[in-house]
Design a protein around this motif. Structure first.
Motif, PDB file in Angstrom:
ATOM      1  N   GLN A  98       7.777 -77.065   0.229  1.00 28.42           N
ATOM      2  CA  GLN A  98       8.917 -76.504   0.966  1.00 28.42           C
ATOM      3  C   GLN A  98       8.843 -76.818   2.458  1.00 28.42           C
ATOM      4  O   GLN A  98       9.878 -76.928   3.119  1.00 28.42           O
ATOM      5  CB  GLN A  98       9.011 -74.994   0.719  1.00 28.42           C
ATOM      6  CG  GLN A  98       9.380 -74.697  -0.737  1.00 28.42           C
ATOM      7  CD  GLN A  98       9.582 -73.212  -0.987  1.00 28.42           C
ATOM      8  OE1 GLN A  98      10.672 -72.706  -0.832  1.00 28.42           O
ATOM      9  NE2 GLN A  98       8.511 -72.514  -1.371  1.00 28.42           N
TER      10      GLN A  98
ATOM     11  N   VAL B 188      11.296 -72.700   9.848  1.00 34.89           N
ATOM     12  CA  VAL B 188      10.583 -72.151   8.694  1.00 34.89           C
ATOM     13  C   VAL B 188      10.214 -70.697   8.995  1.00 34.89           C
ATOM     14  O   VAL B 188       9.815 -70.369  10.112  1.00 34.89           O
ATOM     15  CB  VAL B 188       9.290 -72.958   8.433  1.00 34.89           C
ATOM     16  CG1 VAL B 188       8.480 -72.330   7.300  1.00 34.89           C
ATOM     17  CG2 VAL B 188       9.617 -74.413   8.106  1.00 34.89           C
TER      18      VAL B 188
ATOM     19  N   ILE C   7       8.354 -68.158   2.894  1.00 37.24           N
ATOM     20  CA  ILE C   7       7.389 -68.876   2.057  1.00 37.24           C
ATOM     21  C   ILE C   7       5.992 -68.638   2.634  1.00 37.24           C
ATOM     22  O   ILE C   7       5.861 -68.182   3.772  1.00 37.24           O
ATOM     23  CB  ILE C   7       7.709 -70.390   2.006  1.00 37.24           C
ATOM     24  CG1 ILE C   7       7.739 -70.993   3.419  1.00 37.24           C
ATOM     25  CG2 ILE C   7       9.056 -70.620   1.318  1.00 37.24           C
ATOM     26  CD1 ILE C   7       7.942 -72.503   3.441  1.00 37.24           C
TER      27      ILE C   7
ATOM     28  N   VAL D  90      14.137 -72.247   6.144  1.00 38.30           N
ATOM     29  CA  VAL D  90      13.505 -72.237   4.825  1.00 38.30           C
ATOM     30  C   VAL D  90      12.517 -71.076   4.834  1.00 38.30           C
ATOM     31  O   VAL D  90      11.676 -70.966   5.729  1.00 38.30           O
ATOM     32  CB  VAL D  90      12.771 -73.565   4.547  1.00 38.30           C
ATOM     33  CG1 VAL D  90      12.013 -73.476   3.221  1.00 38.30           C
ATOM     34  CG2 VAL D  90      13.763 -74.722   4.504  1.00 38.30           C
TER      35      VAL D  90
ATOM     36  N   GLY E 244      14.357 -69.919   0.013  1.00 35.51           N
ATOM     37  CA  GLY E 244      13.020 -70.408  -0.305  1.00 35.51           C
ATOM     38  C   GLY E 244      12.492 -69.782  -1.577  1.00 35.51           C
ATOM     39  O   GLY E 244      13.055 -68.818  -2.094  1.00 35.51           O
TER      40      GLY E 244
ATOM     41  N   THR F  65      17.818 -66.958   4.765  1.00 38.41           N
ATOM     42  CA  THR F  65      16.924 -68.100   4.607  1.00 38.41           C
ATOM     43  C   THR F  65      16.754 -68.314   3.108  1.00 38.41           C
ATOM     44  O   THR F  65      16.863 -67.374   2.327  1.00 38.41           O
ATOM     45  CB  THR F  65      15.539 -67.860   5.249  1.00 38.41           C
ATOM     46  OG1 THR F  65      14.795 -66.941   4.419  1.00 38.41           O
ATOM     47  CG2 THR F  65      15.660 -67.269   6.649  1.00 38.41           C
TER      48      THR F  65
ATOM     49  N   MET G  71      17.162 -75.946  -4.994  1.00 38.65           N
ATOM     50  CA  MET G  71      17.180 -75.653  -3.548  1.00 38.65           C
ATOM     51  C   MET G  71      18.108 -76.564  -2.729  1.00 38.65           C
ATOM     52  O   MET G  71      18.761 -76.075  -1.799  1.00 38.65           O
ATOM     53  CB  MET G  71      15.770 -75.611  -2.969  1.00 38.65           C
ATOM     54  CG  MET G  71      15.130 -74.255  -3.287  1.00 38.65           C
ATOM     55  SD  MET G  71      13.547 -73.930  -2.530  1.00 38.65           S
ATOM     56  CE  MET G  71      13.809 -74.255  -0.804  1.00 38.65           C
TER      57      MET G  71
END
Lengths: 289, 303
Positions: free
Chosen positions: B123, B134, B107, B104, B73, B71, B92
């Motif tokens: 993000q 995410v 985060i 992503v 981020g 991933t 990114m």
């Protein structure tokens, strides 16, 4: 009639892509043509999702057209996403050579494995190739064999652009990592005494470590063989395995020196097969890897 | 049994770990972009780190028969360096479209500062733009508040919970995370986050739905075999096999499979093109060795 590389790539994609994939590619190429870098970066990444990853289905005729459009271009192992990515790169305005180089470098620096393979194969079709000789030398430092081979194999740029030093490193490294020499374009044309010496040293290292010596090595070492190298070849020709004996015979035949003839006479049967063209480097490479 | 470890920082692990993971049945792994134990001082370090996640590490894992995904981020700790964070946001787009990027992440919050919130929100919007799931990192300190706040923000951005994995849960957070419809991941990490005996109890209590087990093994004292060890402990302690399969394999596949970049066939039947580019070249095992696990009697000999 002859075609340009762009026309050939367009035709090959048209044959295999879905309508949606084709439409996506056309739109992205238009955006890239306006120097929209974010579109280039995103489209370059997304290409396999949009057009698929299938091998290009190329005929003999396609391959001949390719060689005519760009001498040395051998796209027989290309995939459809690779072709699409190259078309995206070819859509990028290139009047400003420094900007073009910088954008390509950005893509190289951030590329995943298949993207790197694509980029190194793409350079032969792009403008300002001469700016990328350092990039080729950098590329062959990779630890990833498939990336190394995208530069070394079926690619005319090393032969055209690399300094002797970089060329010699590439050939030696190919042997070191177990990549074939036969698909290197210009292999026999760019032999040189330094390279022959490096290869003989490498052969001795392998022998000391009790590891096998790659048989293709003799093809490149033989044209500049000194007494030491001839002695090595004499020994292997007498007692090596069959593939080694065939390779040594072929290497000796190509040197056409008196000492080579003396060695060849010790096994006239294999010597004859090498002289008559019955043994080829291509077949030796195929058997070796 | 086959396992997926959907959160492991293998960049900082050795080939011995890869061998042991393959032997224990780990078929695929996801490496979330995170910090490196010390802060980076320039954007080039991020660029090269992201590049290694989509490139060399994927290759390295493949040499041991393990499929590697990642991933991308900006993590919460380094979001606090605003000048640097801005530059990371700029690069990114170069990475989010790569083939093995499945979300992503990770985060979220560390100290729950305003800058952390700013880059979390930015993000989340990026994830919507490229249509990726995410992965949310929840803080070590003030965990409950941080977890709830993260979910509130995700809901403000109208991202549906089935597209979000909330990681590093514990007994205090998981009920609310599950209630709101998110994937609840648990990190089996010695001494700090979660132990595997506690994990067995959680699966017994809440069942296997939307629960994911991972190791987060990294440069600290951690265990790259945490997922297989937890799976085996669950079996030993009477958790049904299909529940183990869900929490240690299938749920991760379903959550990250929503990226379109994470399919079982990738490791069960890799396409010929992937086999050529990933598995053939073999420089980690120098000298043409095939991947293998050493027999004890071979340990003294290095060929």
């Amino acid at each position: 009639m002859s075609y340009t590389p762009v026309q050939l790539l367009e035709n090959w994609i048209l044959r295999q892509a879905s309508d949606a994939g084709q439409a996506w590619l056309d739109t992205q190429r238009e955006a890239v043509a306006t120097s929209d870098l974010k579109s280039l970066y995103m489209a370059f990444g997304f290409a396999p999702r949009k057009v698929g990853k299938a091998d290009l289905q190329l005929t003999e005729r396609d391959l001949n057209d390719a060689a005519e459009a760009r001498p040395g271009w051998m796209p027989h192992a290309w995939t459809i996403d690779q072709a699409a990515r190259v078309l995206l790169l070819m859509s990028l305005p290139s009047e400003d050579d420094a900007a073009f180089h910088a954008t390509l470098e950005k893509l190289f620096q951030t590329a995943e494995i298949r993207e790197q393979i694509c980029l190194y194969q793409a350079l032969q079709l792009l403008p300002h190739q001469e700016l990328f000789d350092d990039r080729l030398s950098e590329g062959i430092r990779t630890n990833i064999k498939s990336i190394f081979e995208s530069i070394a194999h079926n690619n005319p740029l090393p032969m055209e652009l690399m300094s002797e030093q970089a060329w010699n490193q590439m050939v030696l490294k190919a042997l070191f990592i177990g990549a074939a020499l036969d698909p290197i374009e210009g292999l026999d044309r760019r032999v040189n005494p330094d390279l022959a010496r490096m290869l003989i040293d490498f052969a001795h290292e392998r022998r000391a470590a009790k590891r096998p010596i790659p048989v293709e090595l003799w093809r490149v070492a033989a044209p500049f063989a000194d007494e030491v190298a001839l002695e090595d070849m004499r020994a292997l020709f007498a007692s090596g395995e069959q593939l080694e004996q065939s390779a040594i015979a072929l290497a000796l035949v190509s040197t056409a020196c008196d000492e080579a003839d003396v060695i060849l006479k010790t096994n006239p049967e294999i010597a004859k097969r090498a002289e008559s063209g019955e043994i080829t480097w291509r077949e030796i490479a195929q058997q070796a890897y | 049994m086959k396992f997926i470890d959907p959160h492991i920082h293998v960049t900082s692990r050795t080939t011995d770990d890869y061998e042991a993971m393959a032997k224990a049945g780990v078929a695929a792994i996801i490496e979330p972009a995170f910090w490196l134990g010390q802060p980076r001082t320039n954007v080039g370090s991020f660029q090269d780190y992201f590049s290694s996640l989509v490139g060399f590490e994927k290759f390295r894992a493949a040499q041991f028969g393990i499929r590697h995904y990642c991933t991308i981020g900006l993590n919460s700790k380094e979001a606090n360096n605003e000048a640097l964070a801005e530059q990371v946001m700029e690069i990114m787009p170069l990475f989010l479209a790569k083939e093995n990027v499945v979300a992503v992440g990770e985060i979220g919050f560390d100290d729950m500062t305003a800058l952390e919130e700013k880059y979390l929100r930015l993000q989340l919007e990026m994830a919507k733009e490229v249509d990726l799931p995410v992965l949310i990192h929840t803080p070590h300190r003030n965990k409950k508040q941080g977890t709830y706040r993260s979910m509130d923000i995700i809901e403000e951005h109208e991202i549906p919970p089935h597209l979000v994995v909330i990681d590093h849960n514990n007994e205090e957070t998981c009920e609310e995370v599950l209630r709101r419809g998110y994937w609840a991941a648990f990190t089996i990490y010695p001494k700090t986050k979660m132990g595997n005996e506690r994990m067995v109890e959680i699966v017994k209590k809440y069942g296997p739905e939307r629960i994911i087990v991972d190791s987060s093994a990294d440069w600290g004292v951690s265990d790259p075999l945490a997922v297989p060890k937890t799976g085996n402990l669950m079996l030993e302690r009477g958790v049904p096999e299909e529940h183990v399969e869900l929490t240690c394999y299938k749920n991760a596949l379903a959550a990250y499979g929503q990226s379109g970049q994470f399919e079982e066939s990738d490791w069960l039947n890799p396409e010929p093109i992937d086999q050529r580019t990933l598995f053939e070249g073999n420089s980690v095992l120098r000298g043409g060795q095939t991947p293998r696990v050493d027999k004890p009697e071979d340990d003294r000999i290095i060929q």
